[in-house]
Design a protein around this motif. Structure first.
Motif: not given
Length: 397
Positions: A65-69, A192-199, A339-343
């Protein structure tokens, strides 16, 4: 990042895990050898690695969850920094003549926590930087680099052991330097991180539950993760068995041990390179075919005590585990939303890491009981895993 702005290859993303792996391989080489040599048994080594593995599993629960956030590059940098200082501090305070059990456990746990966050972040960031049609090739080169580190490590480690002034502290300092170099390569990585996985703002456990549900509805990824859990126990047993086998049957010759590890790495490099020129799309069934060959090879090895046969299984093991690893990585990266790769990677590593300490603990004692016959047990475990996955595939959702 849009597909047209992504790269075909990234040298910092290639070298960062390479240097970290080289230091880790030397650390594990030294840890395995010094403990087994000092005690004559694999059980203590299994306990140390098993405890560290439990901590790694706990880290996996929070990592995904933290990697995706959060910023994935920042997570990689923090993991390298923590591991660097842990190795450096322990090299200063540890008594190399009589290493204290709790110090070995503490160091292993800290490094495993860093790994729990670094590895899913490093793998999740690849599809954000590398073009989708180049993922398999990049993973192949990356895996080849890691296995090249595994080739260098036992050769260099075997040489270091011939020097009378070398001790476990030397391996710790080398590992610390490798984390520092990894930090530098990650620092210069253009990302540059994609915005989807930081929201995403949901709680960690709720986020992890959402990821579990995502994995459960992806049949191929789910099957691969379950089977890799069986392989994790086999990996742990194989790693513990090699120094024990050489110590018991081949007079504890460190050169013979380093040759075996070198062939494992050579096989891994060949397995990784086998994908570089392969333009075919990775398929799940090919992983199961490779696993079947590996399982039968392990069973055959367990029948006879022969050093040439030990060298052969080392090469076969490295080749097929590398092929399965590269193929699975590409399948998961292609089949998973960014957006789900980290999890997804965290869940995968959670399953893998849950079985690895279990395998380390159990096979530490099994190696003492069955001796060389443990190879037979390892092969049977791989085939049993294939049977479980086959039966799962026949069960309707």
């Amino acid at each position: 990042m849009e597909e047209r702005f992504k790269q075909e290859f990234s040298w910092p993303l290639f070298f960062s895990p390479f240097v970290s792996r080289l230091g880790d391989a030397l650390f594990i080489f030294g840890l395995n050898w010094f403990i087994v040599k000092a005690t004559g048994h694999a059980s203590l080594l299994g306990i140390v690695q098993g405890i560290g593995g439990i901590i790694l599993v706990a880290g996996d629960l929070f990592a995904g969850p933290m990697v995706d956030k959060y910023n994935r590059k920042l997570i990689m940098l923090m993991a390298d920094a923590v591991s660097f200082f842990a190795c450096l501090i322990m090299a200063v305070i540890m008594d190399v003549n009589e290493p204290v059990f709790y110090q070995l456990v503490l160091l292993t746990c800290v490094i495993d926590i860093g790994l729990a966050f670094n590895f899913p972040a490093a793998k999740a960031v690849i599809p954000e930087i590398i073009r989708s049609d180049k993922l398999s090739i990049f993973n192949s080169w990356s895996n080849t680099g890691l296995t090249l580190a595994d080739i260098i490590a036992p050769l260099f480690g075997g040489f270091l052991l011939t020097l009378h002034w070398i001790n476990f502290k030397s391996f710790l300092i080398i590992n610390a330097l490798s984390f520092l170099l990894s930090f530098i390569f990650t620092w210069v990585l253009k990302y540059t991180p994609e915005k989807d996985h930081t929201k995403e703002t949901m709680p960690i456990l709720q986020s992890l539950s959402k990821g579990l549900n995502y994995v459960r509805h992806n049949r191929d990824v789910f099957g691969l993760i379950i089977f890799d859990a069986f392989l994790a126990a086999m990996y742990a047993g194989f790693t513990l068995l090699l120094p024990y086998d050489v110590d018991r049957y081949y007079n504890g010759d460190e050169r013979l041990y380093s040759y075996v590890l070198t062939l494992v790495a050579v096989g891994g490099m060949l397995g990784g390179l086998s994908f570089v020129l392969d333009k075919r799309k990775p398929k799940v069934k090919n992983n199961y075919q490779d696993a079947f060959i590996l399982g039968i090879s392990l069973i055959v090895t367990g029948i006879w005590v022969n050093y040439l046969l030990l060298l052969a299984i080392a090469l076969v093991y490295g080749f097929y585990t590398a092929r399965m690893g590269v193929r699975m990585m590409a399948i998961v990266q292609n089949a998973t939303e960014v957006a789900y790769l980290g999890r997804v990677f965290s869940i995968w590593f959670l399953c893998f890491d849950s079985m690895h300490p279990f395998g380390s603990f159990v096979f530490g004692f099994i190696s003492d009981w069955f001796n060389h016959g443990t190879f037979f047990v390892l092969g049977g475990l791989v085939l049993f895993g294939l049977l479980v996955v086959y039966l799962m595939g026949r069960t309707p959702e």
